[in-house]
Design a protein around this motif. Structure first.
Motif, short mmCIF file in Angstrom:
data_model
loop_
_atom_site.label_atom_id
_atom_site.label_comp_id
_atom_site.label_asym_id
_atom_site.label_seq_id
_atom_site.Cartn_x
_atom_site.Cartn_y
_atom_site.Cartn_z
N ARG A 8 -37.41 19.13 40.41
CA ARG A 8 -38.79 19.22 39.93
C ARG A 8 -38.76 20.00 38.63
O ARG A 8 -37.93 20.90 38.46
CB ARG A 8 -39.64 19.97 40.95
N ASP A 9 -39.65 19.66 37.72
CA ASP A 9 -39.73 20.42 36.48
C ASP A 9 -39.73 21.90 36.84
O ASP A 9 -40.53 22.34 37.67
CB ASP A 9 -40.99 20.05 35.71
N THR A 12 -43.17 23.79 36.57
CA THR A 12 -44.15 23.48 37.61
C THR A 12 -43.65 23.92 38.98
O THR A 12 -44.45 24.25 39.86
CB THR A 12 -44.54 21.98 37.61
N ILE A 72 -36.56 12.73 41.44
CA ILE A 72 -37.43 13.55 40.59
C ILE A 72 -38.78 13.65 41.28
O ILE A 72 -39.42 12.63 41.56
CB ILE A 72 -37.57 12.95 39.18
N GLU A 74 -41.66 14.47 40.24
CA GLU A 74 -42.75 13.85 39.47
C GLU A 74 -42.71 12.33 39.53
O GLU A 74 -43.67 11.67 39.15
CB GLU A 74 -42.70 14.33 38.00
N ARG A 117 -40.58 27.61 31.09
CA ARG A 117 -39.30 26.91 30.87
C ARG A 117 -38.32 27.82 30.14
O ARG A 117 -37.12 27.82 30.44
CB ARG A 117 -39.52 25.62 30.09
N ALA A 124 -33.85 24.54 33.41
CA ALA A 124 -34.41 23.57 32.47
C ALA A 124 -33.33 22.60 31.99
O ALA A 124 -33.56 21.39 31.91
CB ALA A 124 -35.07 24.27 31.28
N TYR A 127 -32.47 20.30 34.87
CA TYR A 127 -33.55 19.33 35.06
C TYR A 127 -33.44 18.20 34.04
O TYR A 127 -33.59 17.03 34.40
CB TYR A 127 -34.90 20.02 34.95
N ASP A 128 -33.16 18.53 32.80
CA ASP A 128 -32.99 17.49 31.78
C ASP A 128 -31.82 16.57 32.13
O ASP A 128 -31.92 15.35 31.97
CB ASP A 128 -32.77 18.12 30.40
N LEU A 131 -32.97 14.28 34.96
CA LEU A 131 -33.80 13.18 34.47
C LEU A 131 -32.94 12.04 33.95
O LEU A 131 -33.22 10.86 34.23
CB LEU A 131 -34.74 13.66 33.36
#
Length: 142
Positions: A8-9, A12, A72, A74, A117, A124, A127-128, A131
């Motif tokens: 998750r981001d 958030t 993910i 989101e 972030r 972070a 997470y990138d 994605l």
């Protein structure tokens, strides 16, 4: 062994985690107690050692390319579709563990997200990478 995980981001995630503990100020947890007493704001919360680098902790620095599945949050519905395609399962999407507070429909303030972030640089970056792994897996299996 086939690894699977959801991301998750991180900004958030911190907001959600903080909000959960705000709703439980009397939980038997010293951090929740500090939040409930107003001693800890979301930025202080994000800098606590317990809240930093969670993704690295849970993935044990395993290269995400070794994960058979990376979902993910989101993109939850698509992630479940991907999970089913990869593992040959028929898991249905579900809605649970969702904040009981009505949503105003507003996105969190962009400056708050940016600052959070910045306080979570390792997560972070992971997470990138997650994605990108998610996109490649979707191209391959969906």
């Amino acid at each position: 062994v086939r690894f699977a995980t959801f991301f998750r981001d991180p900004a958030t995630r911190v907001l959600s985690h903080f909000g959960q503990w705000q709703r439980l100020p009397h939980a038997p947890n010293p951090i929740a107690a500090r939040i409930g007493a107003g001693e800890l704001d979301v930025f202080g919360f994000a800098t606590l050692p317990e809240m930093r680098d969670l993704y690295r902790t849970f993935t044990s620095d395993i290269d995400l390319e070794r994960f058979a599945f990376v979902g993910i949050t989101e993109e939850y519905d698509r992630s479940i579709e991907l999970f089913n395609a990869i593992f040959g399962t028929g898991i249905a999407t579900r809605e649970s563990n969702i904040s009981p507070e009505p949503s105003s429909g507003e996105e969190p303030d962009a400056d708050v997200l940016r600052r959070l972030r910045e306080l979570q640089p390792v997560d972070a970056k992971l997470y990138d990478l997650a994605l990108k792994r998610f996109d490649r897996l979707c191209e391959q299996f969906l």
